[in-house]
Motif scaffolding. Structure first.
Motif, short mmCIF file in Angstrom:
data_model
loop_
_atom_site.label_atom_id
_atom_site.label_comp_id
_atom_site.label_asym_id
_atom_site.label_seq_id
_atom_site.Cartn_x
_atom_site.Cartn_y
_atom_site.Cartn_z
N GLY B 9 0.82 -1.21 0.00
CA GLY B 9 0.00 0.00 0.00
C GLY B 9 0.85 1.26 0.00
N GLY B 10 0.16 2.41 -0.08
CA GLY B 10 0.84 3.70 -0.23
C GLY B 10 1.86 4.01 0.85
N THR B 11 1.55 3.70 2.12
CA THR B 11 2.52 4.00 3.17
C THR B 11 3.72 3.06 3.09
OG1 THR B 11 1.25 2.59 4.65
CG2 THR B 11 0.84 4.95 4.80
N SER B 12 3.53 1.87 2.53
CA SER B 12 4.63 0.90 2.42
C SER B 12 5.60 1.24 1.30
CB SER B 12 4.08 -0.51 2.20
OG SER B 12 3.14 -0.84 3.19
N VAL B 13 5.21 2.19 0.43
CA VAL B 13 6.09 2.60 -0.68
C VAL B 13 6.22 4.13 -0.71
CG1 VAL B 13 5.68 0.58 -2.14
CG2 VAL B 13 4.13 2.53 -2.30
N ALA B 14 6.07 4.73 0.49
CA ALA B 14 5.99 6.20 0.56
C ALA B 14 7.31 6.89 0.23
CB ALA B 14 5.53 6.62 1.95
N THR B 15 8.42 6.21 0.42
CA THR B 15 9.74 6.79 0.13
C THR B 15 10.58 5.73 -0.56
OG1 THR B 15 10.69 5.99 2.21
CG2 THR B 15 9.63 8.15 2.28
N LEU B 16 11.73 6.16 -1.09
CA LEU B 16 12.61 5.19 -1.75
C LEU B 16 13.13 4.17 -0.75
CD1 LEU B 16 14.61 7.48 -4.20
CD2 LEU B 16 12.45 6.29 -4.56
N ASP B 17 13.35 4.61 0.50
CA ASP B 17 13.79 3.68 1.55
C ASP B 17 12.74 2.62 1.82
OD1 ASP B 17 16.33 4.37 2.13
OD2 ASP B 17 15.82 5.74 3.79
N ARG B 18 11.50 3.05 1.88
CA ARG B 18 10.44 2.07 2.13
C ARG B 18 10.26 1.12 0.94
NH1 ARG B 18 5.70 5.24 5.46
NH2 ARG B 18 7.02 5.91 7.19
N ILE B 19 10.45 1.63 -0.25
CA ILE B 19 10.39 0.75 -1.42
C ILE B 19 11.49 -0.31 -1.31
CG2 ILE B 19 10.70 0.63 -3.94
CD1 ILE B 19 9.30 3.36 -4.13
N ARG B 20 12.68 0.13 -0.86
CA ARG B 20 13.78 -0.83 -0.67
C ARG B 20 13.41 -1.88 0.37
NH1 ARG B 20 17.51 3.17 -2.39
NH2 ARG B 20 17.26 4.38 -0.49
N ARG B 21 12.80 -1.42 1.47
CA ARG B 21 12.40 -2.38 2.51
C ARG B 21 11.39 -3.39 1.96
NH1 ARG B 21 10.91 -0.66 8.55
NH2 ARG B 21 10.86 1.38 7.55
N ALA B 22 10.42 -2.87 1.19
CA ALA B 22 9.42 -3.76 0.58
C ALA B 22 10.10 -4.74 -0.37
CB ALA B 22 8.36 -2.93 -0.14
N SER B 41 0.73 0.34 -4.86
CA SER B 41 -0.07 1.57 -4.85
C SER B 41 0.86 2.73 -5.20
CB SER B 41 -0.64 1.80 -3.45
OG SER B 41 -1.52 0.77 -3.10
N ALA B 42 0.27 3.92 -5.27
CA ALA B 42 1.07 5.14 -5.45
C ALA B 42 1.73 5.48 -4.12
CB ALA B 42 0.17 6.28 -5.91
N MET B 43 2.85 6.20 -4.17
CA MET B 43 3.49 6.67 -2.95
C MET B 43 2.46 7.48 -2.18
SD MET B 43 7.06 7.81 -4.83
CE MET B 43 8.38 7.79 -3.62
N SER B 44 2.40 7.30 -0.86
CA SER B 44 1.27 7.87 -0.13
C SER B 44 1.24 9.39 -0.29
CB SER B 44 1.30 7.48 1.34
OG SER B 44 2.37 8.09 1.97
N SER B 231 2.03 -6.25 8.29
CA SER B 231 2.71 -4.97 8.30
C SER B 231 3.99 -5.02 7.47
CB SER B 231 3.07 -4.58 9.73
OG SER B 231 3.98 -3.50 9.72
N SER B 232 4.23 -3.97 6.71
CA SER B 232 5.49 -3.89 5.97
C SER B 232 6.57 -3.27 6.84
CB SER B 232 5.30 -3.09 4.69
OG SER B 232 4.84 -1.80 4.98
N PHE B 233 6.25 -2.94 8.08
CA PHE B 233 7.21 -2.25 8.93
C PHE B 233 7.82 -3.14 10.00
CE2 PHE B 233 4.29 1.01 7.38
CZ PHE B 233 5.19 1.73 6.62
N GLU B 234 7.49 -4.44 9.96
CA GLU B 234 8.04 -5.35 10.95
C GLU B 234 8.65 -6.55 10.27
OE1 GLU B 234 4.90 -6.28 13.70
OE2 GLU B 234 4.45 -4.16 13.95
N GLU B 235 9.61 -7.17 10.95
CA GLU B 235 10.13 -8.45 10.46
C GLU B 235 8.98 -9.44 10.50
OE1 GLU B 235 13.20 -9.26 9.21
OE2 GLU B 235 13.36 -7.07 9.22
N GLN B 236 8.87 -10.25 9.47
CA GLN B 236 7.69 -11.11 9.35
C GLN B 236 8.03 -12.59 9.34
OE1 GLN B 236 5.07 -9.92 9.95
NE2 GLN B 236 4.89 -7.84 9.17
N SER B 237 7.26 -13.35 10.07
CA SER B 237 7.34 -14.80 9.95
C SER B 237 6.19 -15.25 9.05
CB SER B 237 7.17 -15.44 11.32
OG SER B 237 5.85 -15.23 11.76
N ASP B 238 6.12 -16.55 8.78
CA ASP B 238 5.05 -17.05 7.94
C ASP B 238 3.69 -16.97 8.63
OD1 ASP B 238 6.60 -17.50 5.82
OD2 ASP B 238 6.64 -19.68 5.94
#
Lengths: 411, 411
Positions: B9-22, B41-44, B231-238
């Protein structure tokens, strides 16, 4: 209906207010009885922002993705312009490059237009639409991916549409009111030209006068498209701006039409190159592959079988050029002593069709610079221009002195 | 290779850093052996900016031009995501909606996906591409114009791709770590659910829980797409996030799964309407034509041949609704005394599949609200939910009281 192409650059569509102002200009031409094709750039700053995103993400980017990203600014403006015209009760719709479709080569980031089918847009004109708004700068590759035409490419889009649709004229609206004898920011005596020949405009454009993209002028010349450059910020008459036209359409002209400059040049010299057949190819082949835009090339007189090879390129390509040259040296394809780099030079040029029939123009130029104490580092000439590289700090002085000496302030 | 769909979603790709994280998250799934389809989505903020431009340009805009403008944000993110993956040596490329092509109806601004051909993308997977990045929210109409799917439409794009490609799962990355029993900003005891049934999610989504677009849940339910919100902001398990799945896949569940709220509701009452067959159609037909999203509808008991007709809609549609109703009155199609408008109400709902087999859930809800001194203005129910309109100032209190009373903080 006669067709008119009107192109609005980034500053002319920078805000919604400016888009409205541009739309009013379009409305005036529609009221005169034209079917209008409007070519729009991205709102100013947008393309730079997108290019910045791409460069930060991936310094050696995949040009296909670069194109997909940076073409989006024009799509926004095209839709907004169509909506603005509709609000003014002018029947309009937008087209993105792939919808026309603007067919280009697959040379991503610097594609060339190969074909613009006219049937889609002409069909809509036939149904009563008065304005086709087309996103400039972009097209579609044979593979179906988005391409862009290089910076300033919307000018080329505009001229290509004018040629394809047999437009009566192609008006380029920008933030200046025409083509000047030189850059008014550098020389306050700069004078707006009413007319300029295609050939002269071509030289000025390629020499750094940023008013029109070089390729758009080439294309206009080839297809005899009457091209007019004028301001979107002033009330306009039919005679406003500068008409770029055939030499024959200009009654009288100065020997020198204009003085051009390009600030960010670098001079690179390969010192003491073994002088043998094929060395130019060995140097400039790899530079071309590295996408270095080599401009001037000078080979000094050979002594003892060794020579110096000098060339110029934009300063922001120096790193790339250096890397390419290091590669050549390592490969053993070339033997030379060292590479001299001078990043503090600028190019100053005089341009004019009159030079063909007037002797002594170049020598007058050299004397003017010499009288100002400006040392010339490199010289190149063509039939209608003379260019020199000088120390960057003398660039403004050189332009002013040449403008005075060739009396360009006088019509 | 098994296919996984990942939507950011938009907040998960809001900046180039977040795009890298995604992109790193995508890389993890590729390393597990998946071919991945990424929907972005589009950058928020971008889409809101573009929608703002359109509204300011043309309040009653041509939806075809609206779509052409607002779809551009996703194109930017798609290209940047592909470039970021390439930088990480993950073979990737971007697709815009028309390139896939995502075929939709021509209901511009709220189009529905009709078909997603898989051959283009599958062919590239066959050639070694690991990630197809697709611009969400957009498609192409039968006429060849760009369409959009309505706000939040990228969720629907993601589920539609998961269905078309037979994906193992569709992961929706967002700025919350799953679906909660209620909005944690309103009730601090809100608890994340590990699993929720499609039907419950559908009710929560349509009742204002903004975690997923309603249509995406409908689509997932119809095509049995396993849908995970995380969440795209946390380390994720299955096992992270919330799995939206079939009722049968949930072992035990509370009678009430969650409490939803919707703050900006308005209640409109046509007072003393002549009660005769056809009056509902006479009222709600024109409202639908005016694009008013009527939610609850209540008709009071008729007295002396006259009745009150109440309905609710979002507050920002009140002006439109009022205009439509004035039109009905003027046309003579409806006779009523006056229109009462209450713009200070909110909707609070409880949702749970368990309600089907448990009596007394609604009456318990009414008692809880009554004990808090909250007056209920309108009630509607379905098999698995009860909704009430209350004064807006009591909304938070109502949510908290219901969350406590149904013990939603306990698993």
């Amino acid at each position: 209906m006669p067709i008119l192409v009107m192109k609005f650059g980034g500053t002319s569509v920078a805000t919604l207010d400016r888009i409205r102002r541009a739309a009013k200009r379009v409305g005036v031409e529609v009221a005169k009885g034209y079917d209008v094709i409007v070519i729009v750039s991205a709102m100013s700053g947008e393309t730079n922002k997108l290019v910045g995103y791409v460069n930060e993400t991936s310094p050696l980017f995949d040009a296909r993705e670069y194109d997909a990203v940076v073409s989006s600014g024009e799509n926004v403006t095209a839709g907004l312009m169509a909506l603005t015209l509709q609000e003014m009760d002018v029947p309009a719709r937008s087209w993105q490059g792939w919808q026309v479709p603007v067919k280009t080569t697959d040379a991503h980031a610097s594609a060339r237009i190969e074909e613009i089918p006219t049937d889609n847009i002409n069909a809509k004109f036939g149904e009563g639409m008065k304005v086709a708004v087309v996103a400039g700068f972009q097209g579609i590759s044979p593979e179906g991916r988005i391409t862009t035409l290089g910076r300033g490419g919307s000018d080329t889009t505009a001229v290509a549409f004018a040629a394809a649709f047999g437009a009566e004229r192609c008006d380029i609206y920008t933030d200046v009111d025409g083509v000047y004898t030189t850059d008014p920011r550098v020389c306050e005596k700069a004078r707006k030209l009413d007319k300029i020949a295609f050939e002269e405009m071509l030289e000025l454009a390629s020499l750094g006068a940023k008013v029109l993209q070089t390729r758009s002028v080439e294309l206009a010349m080839r297809y005899k498209v009457k091209l007019r450059v004028l301001s979107s910020f002033e009330e306009q008459s039919d005679e406003a701006g500068t008409l770029v036209c055939d030499e024959e359409d200009i009654m009288e002209s100065n020997v020198v039409a204009g003085v051009a400059h390009s600030r960010d040049e670098a001079k690179m010299t390969l010192v003491s190159v073994a002088d043998r057949p094929g060395i130019a190819a060995a140097i400039f082949g790899p530079l071309a592959e590295a996408s270095v835009n080599v401009d001037m090339i000078i080979q000094n007189i050979s002594e003892d079988g060794r020579t110096d090879m000098t060339f110029s390129c934009p300063t922001d390509q120096v790193a790339r050029a250096q890397k390419a040259i290091d590669g050549i040296k390592e490969s053993g394809a070339l033997n030379f002593s060292h590479l001299d780099i001078d990043e503090a030079v600028a190019k100053v040029s005089i341009v004019g069709i009159g030079m063909r029939s007037h002797a002594g123009v170049a020598s007058k130029m050299f004397k003017v610079l010499s009288d100002e104490g400006i040392n010339i580092k490199v010289i190149t000439t063509s039939e209608i221009k003379v260019s020199v590289l000088v120390e960057r700090k003398y660039m403004e002085l050189a332009v002013q002195a040449l403008h005075d000496a060739f009396e360009l302030e006088k019509a």
